[in-house]
Design a protein around this motif. Sequence first.
Motif, PDB file in Angstrom:
ATOM      1  N   SER A 100      38.381  39.739  30.443  1.00  0.00           N
ATOM      2  CA  SER A 100      38.157  39.620  29.000  1.00  0.00           C
ATOM      3  C   SER A 100      36.915  40.371  28.542  1.00  0.00           C
ATOM      4  N   ALA A 101      36.061  40.778  29.475  1.00  0.00           N
ATOM      5  CA  ALA A 101      34.879  41.564  29.111  1.00  0.00           C
ATOM      6  C   ALA A 101      34.398  42.340  30.330  1.00  0.00           C
ATOM      7  N   LEU A 102      33.921  43.543  30.072  1.00  0.00           N
ATOM      8  CA  LEU A 102      33.343  44.404  31.107  1.00  0.00           C
ATOM      9  C   LEU A 102      32.011  44.921  30.568  1.00  0.00           C
ATOM     10  N   GLU A 103      30.928  44.561  31.239  1.00  0.00           N
ATOM     11  CA  GLU A 103      29.587  44.973  30.809  1.00  0.00           C
ATOM     12  C   GLU A 103      28.977  45.855  31.895  1.00  0.00           C
ATOM     13  N   ALA A 104      28.934  47.153  31.634  1.00  0.00           N
ATOM     14  CA  ALA A 104      28.410  48.101  32.619  1.00  0.00           C
ATOM     15  C   ALA A 104      26.893  48.012  32.690  1.00  0.00           C
ATOM     16  N   ARG A 105      26.401  48.096  33.898  1.00  0.00           N
ATOM     17  CA  ARG A 105      24.968  48.185  34.166  1.00  0.00           C
ATOM     18  C   ARG A 105      24.752  49.447  34.999  1.00  0.00           C
ATOM     19  N   ARG A 106      23.535  49.673  35.434  1.00  0.00           N
ATOM     20  CA  ARG A 106      23.247  50.917  36.145  1.00  0.00           C
ATOM     21  C   ARG A 106      24.048  51.056  37.434  1.00  0.00           C
ATOM     22  N   THR A 107      23.932  50.117  38.347  1.00  0.00           N
ATOM     23  CA  THR A 107      24.632  50.220  39.634  1.00  0.00           C
ATOM     24  C   THR A 107      25.701  49.149  39.809  1.00  0.00           C
ATOM     25  N   THR A 108      25.785  48.233  38.863  1.00  0.00           N
ATOM     26  CA  THR A 108      26.763  47.149  38.922  1.00  0.00           C
ATOM     27  C   THR A 108      27.381  46.965  37.545  1.00  0.00           C
ATOM     28  N   GLY A 109      28.285  46.039  37.470  1.00  0.00           N
ATOM     29  CA  GLY A 109      28.866  45.639  36.200  1.00  0.00           C
ATOM     30  C   GLY A 109      29.158  44.161  36.233  1.00  0.00           C
ATOM     31  N   LEU A 110      29.138  43.540  35.066  1.00  0.00           N
ATOM     32  CA  LEU A 110      29.462  42.128  34.940  1.00  0.00           C
ATOM     33  C   LEU A 110      30.894  42.021  34.430  1.00  0.00           C
ATOM     34  N   VAL A 111      31.742  41.389  35.213  1.00  0.00           N
ATOM     35  CA  VAL A 111      33.138  41.183  34.852  1.00  0.00           C
ATOM     36  C   VAL A 111      33.294  39.737  34.393  1.00  0.00           C
ATOM     37  N   THR A 112      33.829  39.559  33.189  1.00  0.00           N
ATOM     38  CA  THR A 112      34.156  38.225  32.706  1.00  0.00           C
ATOM     39  C   THR A 112      35.659  38.045  32.832  1.00  0.00           C
ATOM     40  N   LEU A 113      36.041  36.996  33.553  1.00  0.00           N
ATOM     41  CA  LEU A 113      37.444  36.652  33.738  1.00  0.00           C
ATOM     42  C   LEU A 113      37.756  35.418  32.909  1.00  0.00           C
ATOM     43  N   ARG A 114      38.691  35.526  31.994  1.00  0.00           N
ATOM     44  CA  ARG A 114      39.159  34.344  31.265  1.00  0.00           C
ATOM     45  C   ARG A 114      40.076  33.590  32.215  1.00  0.00           C
ATOM     46  N   ALA A 115      39.780  32.329  32.418  1.00  0.00           N
ATOM     47  CA  ALA A 115      40.576  31.484  33.305  1.00  0.00           C
ATOM     48  C   ALA A 115      41.429  30.550  32.459  1.00  0.00           C
ATOM     49  N   THR A 116      42.714  30.492  32.760  1.00  0.00           N
ATOM     50  CA  THR A 116      43.605  29.559  32.069  1.00  0.00           C
ATOM     51  C   THR A 116      44.449  28.812  33.085  1.00  0.00           C
ATOM     52  N   VAL A 117      44.811  27.598  32.709  1.00  0.00           N
ATOM     53  CA  VAL A 117      45.753  26.807  33.498  1.00  0.00           C
ATOM     54  C   VAL A 117      46.772  26.232  32.514  1.00  0.00           C
ATOM     55  N   HIS A 118      48.040  26.513  32.771  1.00  0.00           N
ATOM     56  CA  HIS A 118      49.137  25.928  32.009  1.00  0.00           C
ATOM     57  C   HIS A 118      49.852  24.927  32.904  1.00  0.00           C
ATOM     58  N   ASN A 119      50.516  23.960  32.300  1.00  0.00           N
ATOM     59  CA  ASN A 119      51.326  23.028  33.080  1.00  0.00           C
ATOM     60  C   ASN A 119      52.794  23.441  33.037  1.00  0.00           C
ATOM     61  N   GLN A 120      53.646  22.652  33.665  1.00  0.00           N
ATOM     62  CA  GLN A 120      55.066  22.970  33.767  1.00  0.00           C
ATOM     63  C   GLN A 120      55.766  22.940  32.414  1.00  0.00           C
ATOM     64  N   ARG A 121      55.145  22.367  31.404  1.00  0.00           N
ATOM     65  CA  ARG A 121      55.715  22.351  30.055  1.00  0.00           C
ATOM     66  C   ARG A 121      55.213  23.532  29.218  1.00  0.00           C
TER      67      ARG A 121
END
Length: 164
Positions: free
Chosen positions: A121-142
Motif C-alpha cells: 500500500s506504500a513504498l517509501e524509497a530511502r538511500r540504500t533501503t526502502g520502507l514497504v507498507t503492507l496492508r494486511a486483511t483477514v476475511h472470513n468464510q462469509r
Amino acid sequence: MNDEPFDPEAHRDAEPRYFDDLKMGERFHIPSRTIGDANFAAFQLASGDNHPIHYDLEYCRRQGHPEMLAHGLQVLIQTAPGAGQFPHVVGEAMLAYVEQSSRCLKPVYRGDTVYPRLEISALEARRTTGLVTLRATVHNQRGELVLEGEHKIIIRRRPEEGED
C-alpha cells in the motif's frame, strides 16, 4: 549425474527481489485456515491469556456469542508475512520488520475459516533501503472483513552496478 558441488548459499526459492522491484498494489496471499481447538490451545499457551471468552463455551453463550471467540491477536498473527510468500519473494533483501498496527472489525469464532492477504500500500524509497507498507486483511468464510492493519518492513534497494 551432476557432479557440481552443492552450495548451501544458493539454495533458495528464487533470486531476491529488491525494494526497487516491488510495485504498489502487489498482493501476497497467505493460505487460508480454519481456526480450531488446536489454534486456541496453542495461542493460550503462548500468550498466557486465559479469559473465559476464549475458552469457556457456556460463558461465551451467556455473553451472546454462538461459539468461543478468537483473540484479536490470534487473528492478527494469521497475517504474519512469514506465513505466506512475501519473505521468500524478497529473500535476503529483507532487513527488518519495524512496525505493525491492526483493527479487529468483526468477531472470529472457533470453526471459522480465515483468508489472510497482504498488499503493498506504500513504498517509501530511502538511500540504500526502502520502507514497504503492507496492508494486511483477514476475511472470513462469509466474505466479511474481520481484521485490517499494516505491517512495515525495511527492504534493501538494488545495489548499483559494481556495488556489493
